[in-house]
Design a protein around this motif. Structure first.
Motif, mmCIF file in Angstrom:
data_model
loop_
_atom_site.group_PDB
_atom_site.id
_atom_site.type_symbol
_atom_site.label_atom_id
_atom_site.label_comp_id
_atom_site.label_asym_id
_atom_site.label_seq_id
_atom_site.Cartn_x
_atom_site.Cartn_y
_atom_site.Cartn_z
ATOM 1 N N LYS A 64 0.703 -1.038 0.121
ATOM 2 C CA LYS A 64 -0.005 0.175 -0.016
ATOM 3 C C LYS A 64 0.759 1.310 0.117
ATOM 4 O O LYS A 64 0.536 2.229 -0.726
ATOM 5 N N ASN A 65 1.887 1.183 0.810
ATOM 6 C CA ASN A 65 2.803 2.443 0.868
ATOM 7 C C ASN A 65 3.518 2.687 -0.627
ATOM 8 O O ASN A 65 3.815 3.672 -1.035
ATOM 9 N N TYR A 66 3.870 1.421 -1.074
ATOM 10 C CA TYR A 66 4.577 1.670 -2.421
ATOM 11 C C TYR A 66 3.725 2.236 -3.405
ATOM 12 O O TYR A 66 3.946 3.019 -4.218
ATOM 13 N N ASP A 67 2.326 1.609 -3.502
ATOM 14 C CA ASP A 67 1.294 2.412 -4.399
ATOM 15 C C ASP A 67 1.018 3.503 -4.156
ATOM 16 O O ASP A 67 0.957 4.734 -5.146
ATOM 17 N N PHE A 68 1.046 4.175 -2.935
ATOM 18 C CA PHE A 68 0.885 5.467 -2.698
ATOM 19 C C PHE A 68 2.156 6.560 -3.115
ATOM 20 O O PHE A 68 1.704 7.506 -3.596
ATOM 21 N N HIS A 69 3.239 5.987 -2.824
ATOM 22 C CA HIS A 69 4.486 6.639 -3.232
ATOM 23 C C HIS A 69 4.405 6.754 -4.874
ATOM 24 O O HIS A 69 4.546 7.730 -5.491
ATOM 25 N N ASN A 70 4.156 5.753 -5.643
ATOM 26 C CA ASN A 70 4.094 5.922 -7.107
ATOM 27 C C ASN A 70 2.978 6.563 -7.702
ATOM 28 O O ASN A 70 3.117 7.378 -8.339
ATOM 29 N N VAL A 71 1.599 6.036 -7.371
ATOM 30 C CA VAL A 71 0.314 6.618 -7.945
ATOM 31 C C VAL A 71 0.130 7.936 -7.590
ATOM 32 O O VAL A 71 -0.093 9.007 -8.241
ATOM 33 N N PHE A 72 0.397 8.539 -6.044
ATOM 34 C CA PHE A 72 0.242 9.687 -5.888
ATOM 35 C C PHE A 72 1.239 10.578 -6.350
ATOM 36 O O PHE A 72 1.074 11.962 -6.569
#
Length: 429
Positions: free
Chosen positions: A224-232
């Motif tokens: 989830k943290n990885y997705d937050f970093h990439n997507v946001f």
């Protein structure tokens, strides 16, 4: 034929899976530049994000002192009278501008600072300690009843945002801090471009589009943290680049001058402006604050608020005045900021390139802090600021998570990858 295809995939480097050289180099730079500058970027972005809503927070801190009960048929005291009452009640402070309002129920607001020590030639042991930083001391707003002159409230929210602004610009460390912030901002700009390169999928298909643009649900906190970093990070990229560039323009004189030249502003505007300002004449009488107030409210009938600077000494010949529907700490709505002749009350007619200089400077600042689009612009900039503030944190957590993976888990992952390769080989054979 299947066997030959497997052999070709095995021997042809172009068929090998894995990151390209560009992505490997970018990833290495992205990691180490982020680790080096992370805490500074976090401090700068967080302080800048807080500053976006400075006007709303200052008004909130003013509370009920912003309003008074207007007596029937009573007239407000003049600014001169109210300033005299202010200095009588708060003798340890010096006013440097005031705000007055057209509405009968609004209080009179004074911006002031603690006075510096008077005797500069005294021995260090005899000198009183300075309150706050520099000669202007600690800033504050005081609210006065415009009908009685009584101080009815005060707030040091002005001082708070003064500190926040200087943390954002130079970490409260003067020229050295400004240099550090400038370097960190350049690194952040490089990080944004590098992040886009790393985010860009090798192939575009349904799976990569979902991964690139959406946060996967039902995953553990690391994913989830990885997705937050990439997507946001992707969604905030363009406005973040824009905010960074406008900040660099303010931080570096060479970029400031290039921007002014590009849009027709004068680089040495302040030097040119002095030639058009009136000379001090002790025989001439300056207009009163009340004269300026009456003139500007007539000139700008839709204005609700009037601000005027208080000159430091009698030899000053230029008064800074603002008339607008709303005047904030660094913003104004539906009005005008102007330099005026203290003897005539008229706006000084500067050359076009000097006027453009001021317009460009204010426009760059408004674009940087979100004042370009009213409340929408502030909310938008605040959201982008919060995302930018989170990027060093989520990026660090990604690195820390990978660094602290257990050997057992790493072995399990390698076994899974090897099993997939063996299964693929069997299918081809």
């Amino acid at each position: 034929m299947d066997e030959n295809r497997y052999e070709n995939n095995k021997t042809n480097p172009k068929k090998k899976q894995g990151k390209s050289l560009t992505k490997r180099i970018t990833g290495w730079l992205h990691l180490w530049l982020g680790l080096v500058s992370g805490i500074i970027v976090l401090t700068v972005t967080l302080s800048g994000t807080v500053f976006v809503f400075c006007d709303e927070i200052i008004d909130l801190c003013g509370g009920s002192a912003k309003y008074v009960q207007a007596p029937a048929n009573a007239e407000k005291m003049t600014p001169e009278e109210l300033l005299a009452h202010f200095h009588q009640q708060v003798p340890d402070r010096k006013a440097f501008y005031f705000d007055t309002y057209k509405d009968a129920d609004r209080s009179f607001r004074v911006a002031s600072a603690t006075k510096p020590p008077k005797d500069k030639s005294a021995d260090k042991a005899d000198k009183p300690k300075k309150k706050g930083r520099g000669p202007r001391g600690v800033f504050a707003y005081h609210y006065l009843d415009p009908y009685t002159g009584k101080v009815i409230g005060s707030t040091k929210s002005y001082e708070f945002f003064y500190v926040v602004a200087h943390i954002h610009a130079q970490l409260l460390a003067g020229k050295f801090g400004k240099t550090v912030v400038g370097i960190a901002s350049i690194i952040f700009f490089i990080q944004l471009i590098g992040g886009l390169i790393l985010w860009w999928p090798k192939k575009w298909n349904k799976t990569t589009r979902t991964t690139a643009f959406k946060i996967k649900s039902g995953t553990k906190w690391r994913r989830k943290n990885y997705d937050f970093h990439n997507v946001f990070g992707f969604y905030s990229l363009l406005p973040a680049v824009f905010i960074t560039i406008t900040g660099l323009i303010m931080a570096y004189e060479v970029l400031t001058n290039l921007t002014q030249q590009a849009f027709g502003g004068a680089v040495d505007a302040h030097t040119i402006a002095e030639k058009y300002e009136p000379k001090f004449d002790p025989e001439k009488k300056a207009l009163t604050y009340t004269d300026f107030l009456d003139r500007k409210f007539k000139e700008f009938p839709d204005a609700k608020q009037f601000r005027m600077s208080i000159p430091r000494n009698d030899s000053a010949t230029v008064y800074h005045v603002v008339a607008a529907r709303f005047i904030g700490l660094k913003s104004l709505i539906n009005g005008k900021s102007m330099e005026t002749n203290k003897y005539t009350g008229k706006e000084i007619d500067y050359p076009e390139e000097v006027q453009k200089h001021e317009v460009i400077e204010h426009m760059n600042f408004d674009l940087h802090v979100g004042y370009w689009g009213g409340m929408f612009g502030k909310i938008f900039t605040f959201i982008i600021g919060m995302i930018c503030t989170s990027l060093p944190i989520t990026g660090f957590l990604i690195w820390w998570g990978r660094r602290n993976k257990s050997p057992k888990k790493n072995k399990e992952i390698k076994n899974i990858h090897q099993h997939r390769k063996d299964s693929h080989h069997e299918q081809l054979v």
